[in-house]
Scaffold this motif. Structure first.
Motif, PDB file in Angstrom:
ATOM      1  N   UNK A  30      -4.959  -2.002  -4.813  1.00 22.57           N
ATOM      2  CA  UNK A  30      -5.671  -3.284  -4.888  1.00 22.57           C
ATOM      3  C   UNK A  30      -6.807  -3.321  -3.862  1.00 22.57           C
ATOM      4  N   UNK A  31      -6.527  -2.876  -2.649  1.00 22.15           N
ATOM      5  CA  UNK A  31      -7.575  -2.880  -1.618  1.00 22.15           C
ATOM      6  C   UNK A  31      -8.727  -1.960  -2.011  1.00 22.15           C
ATOM      7  N   UNK A  32      -8.416  -0.801  -2.543  1.00 18.77           N
ATOM      8  CA  UNK A  32      -9.462   0.128  -2.970  1.00 18.77           C
ATOM      9  C   UNK A  32     -10.338  -0.517  -4.046  1.00 18.77           C
ATOM     10  N   UNK A  34     -10.689  -3.837  -4.671  1.00 15.34           N
ATOM     11  CA  UNK A  34     -11.421  -4.983  -4.125  1.00 15.34           C
ATOM     12  C   UNK A  34     -12.694  -4.536  -3.414  1.00 15.34           C
ATOM     13  N   UNK A  35     -12.644  -3.352  -2.829  1.00 13.42           N
ATOM     14  CA  UNK A  35     -13.821  -2.814  -2.138  1.00 13.42           C
ATOM     15  C   UNK A  35     -14.740  -2.025  -3.072  1.00 13.42           C
ATOM     16  N   UNK A  36     -14.476  -2.104  -4.367  1.00 21.85           N
ATOM     17  CA  UNK A  36     -15.379  -1.487  -5.335  1.00 21.85           C
ATOM     18  C   UNK A  36     -14.980  -0.102  -5.787  1.00 21.85           C
ATOM     19  N   UNK A  37     -13.709   0.230  -5.618  1.00 19.98           N
ATOM     20  CA  UNK A  37     -13.237   1.524  -6.080  1.00 19.98           C
ATOM     21  C   UNK A  37     -13.427   2.635  -5.062  1.00 19.98           C
ATOM     22  N   UNK A  43     -10.749   4.269   2.381  1.00 18.39           N
ATOM     23  CA  UNK A  43      -9.898   3.142   2.757  1.00 18.39           C
ATOM     24  C   UNK A  43      -9.168   3.442   4.064  1.00 18.39           C
ATOM     25  N   UNK A  44      -8.636   4.646   4.192  1.00 24.52           N
ATOM     26  CA  UNK A  44      -7.925   5.034   5.421  1.00 24.52           C
ATOM     27  C   UNK A  44      -8.869   4.966   6.620  1.00 24.52           C
TER      28      UNK A  44
END
Length: 125
Positions: A30-32, A34-37, A43-44
């Motif tokens: 989900x976080x990935x 939300x930040x546009x893939x 992300x890490x």
């Protein structure tokens, strides 16, 4: 804007984003989205809250998420209810049976914009 200011802005934006994601109990995927893939490695890197210059796209996405979070916190008397609302499935447009978070996690800027517009309108009454 000086480079140091841009890197500080990136740090603050990421700190806000990850704080909200913790409250919303977001998954890594989900976080990935939300930040546009972004990739898992990006992300890490972002999770370490570096002082980094973020793209305009990433800053805009985080801005929408901050606005959605703010609207929910104004609409609901407790953080628990506000955070639960983002995961509540609804038949109302634009969600049409999905939760706001599932809708936003489809990854497009349009989904974030429509979610922000929805909660701003709900908040306004």
């Amino acid at each position: 804007m000086a480079l140091d200011d841009e890197k500080t802005r990136g740090h603050v934006a990421l700190k806000g984003f990850f704080g909200i994601c913790r409250e919303w109990d977001c998954t890594q995927i989900e976080m990935m989205q939300l930040l546009g893939g972004v990739s898992r490695s990006t992300l890490a890197k972002y999770e370490t809250l570096p002082h980094v210059t973020l793209s305009q796209d990433t800053l805009e996405r985080i801005s929408y998420i901050l606005g959605i979070y703010e609207s929910l916190r104004i609409m609901y008397p407790t953080a628990e209810r506000a955070n639960r609302r983002v995961r509540l499935e609804t038949s109302e447009p634009p969600f049409l049976g999905a939760s706001a978070l599932d809708f936003m996690a489809q990854g497009s800027m349009k989904h974030l914009m429509e979610t922000r517009r929805y909660f701003d309108a709900k908040r306004a009454g």
